[in-house]
Design a protein around this motif. Sequence first.
Motif, PDB file in Angstrom:
ATOM      1  N   GLN A   3       6.697   1.477  16.614  1.00 30.41           N
ATOM      2  CA  GLN A   3       5.615   0.962  15.768  1.00 30.41           C
ATOM      3  C   GLN A   3       5.108   2.088  14.867  1.00 30.41           C
ATOM      4  N   LEU A   4       4.902   1.721  13.617  1.00 31.49           N
ATOM      5  CA  LEU A   4       4.482   2.690  12.611  1.00 31.49           C
ATOM      6  C   LEU A   4       3.206   2.201  11.945  1.00 31.49           C
ATOM      7  N   VAL A   5       2.255   3.075  11.800  1.00 28.74           N
ATOM      8  CA  VAL A   5       0.989   2.711  11.158  1.00 28.74           C
ATOM      9  C   VAL A   5       0.715   3.696  10.034  1.00 28.74           C
ATOM     10  N   GLU A   6       0.691   3.167   8.813  1.00 27.01           N
ATOM     11  CA  GLU A   6       0.412   4.005   7.651  1.00 27.01           C
ATOM     12  C   GLU A   6      -1.072   4.006   7.338  1.00 27.01           C
ATOM     13  N   SER A   7      -1.510   5.063   6.709  1.00 29.93           N
ATOM     14  CA  SER A   7      -2.885   5.155   6.243  1.00 29.93           C
ATOM     15  C   SER A   7      -2.939   6.169   5.112  1.00 29.93           C
ATOM     16  N   GLY A   8      -4.073   6.179   4.410  1.00 29.05           N
ATOM     17  CA  GLY A   8      -4.277   7.186   3.380  1.00 29.05           C
ATOM     18  C   GLY A   8      -4.158   6.688   1.958  1.00 29.05           C
ATOM     19  N   GLY A   9      -3.763   5.429   1.775  1.00 26.26           N
ATOM     20  CA  GLY A   9      -3.677   4.910   0.428  1.00 26.26           C
ATOM     21  C   GLY A   9      -5.050   4.666  -0.156  1.00 26.26           C
ATOM     22  N   SER A  17      -4.730  13.414  -6.260  1.00 28.16           N
ATOM     23  CA  SER A  17      -3.793  13.610  -5.155  1.00 28.16           C
ATOM     24  C   SER A  17      -4.149  12.684  -3.998  1.00 28.16           C
ATOM     25  N   LEU A  18      -3.140  12.391  -3.204  1.00 26.25           N
ATOM     26  CA  LEU A  18      -3.329  11.627  -1.976  1.00 26.25           C
ATOM     27  C   LEU A  18      -2.402  12.187  -0.911  1.00 26.25           C
ATOM     28  N   ARG A  19      -2.806  12.044   0.336  1.00 31.80           N
ATOM     29  CA  ARG A  19      -1.911  12.336   1.449  1.00 31.80           C
ATOM     30  C   ARG A  19      -1.814  11.092   2.318  1.00 31.80           C
ATOM     31  N   LEU A  20      -0.624  10.544   2.369  1.00 37.59           N
ATOM     32  CA  LEU A  20      -0.366   9.383   3.213  1.00 37.59           C
ATOM     33  C   LEU A  20       0.075   9.858   4.583  1.00 37.59           C
ATOM     34  N   SER A  21      -0.321   9.108   5.599  1.00 41.75           N
ATOM     35  CA  SER A  21       0.055   9.426   6.972  1.00 41.75           C
ATOM     36  C   SER A  21       0.788   8.251   7.597  1.00 41.75           C
ATOM     37  N   CYS A  22       1.725   8.560   8.454  1.00 43.25           N
ATOM     38  CA  CYS A  22       2.456   7.535   9.205  1.00 43.25           C
ATOM     39  C   CYS A  22       2.493   7.977  10.658  1.00 43.25           C
ATOM     40  N   ALA A  23       1.767   7.260  11.489  1.00 43.17           N
ATOM     41  CA  ALA A  23       1.722   7.571  12.916  1.00 43.17           C
ATOM     42  C   ALA A  23       2.714   6.699  13.662  1.00 43.17           C
TER      43      ALA A  23
END
Length: 118
Positions: A3-9, A17-23
């Motif tokens: 399972q993958l959960v993205e965040s940061g958009g 700038s942005l930093r996206l994360s995928c846990a």
Amino acid sequence: QVQLVESGGGLVQAGGSLRLSCAASETIFSINSMGWYRQAPGKQRELVATITSGGRTNYADSAKGRFTISRDNAKNTVYLQINNLKPEDTAVYYCNAAVGLGNRYNFWGQGTQVTVSS
């Protein structure tokens, strides 16, 4: 099953700038490769960047120079740093995990929206 959960958009102005994360739900040591893809309205999903379990990175030509993929093994998280954002970067960004022999199994997150205003 990974399972993958993205965040940061979010909504940012051009040049920001942005930093996206995928846990990931399991240790990313067991995942052959993790990557970021994006899909703009009316377009096909396209590769942005990947990083292997050994740390080797690969970037789409359009991502070279402004995008940086990285990983934090302790947090089972992969990041995508995007600098100097452009309106054409507007898309839903998806995290991918490839596992198994020959990367035969692929898992996707739900996506995170990035919108860049001019």
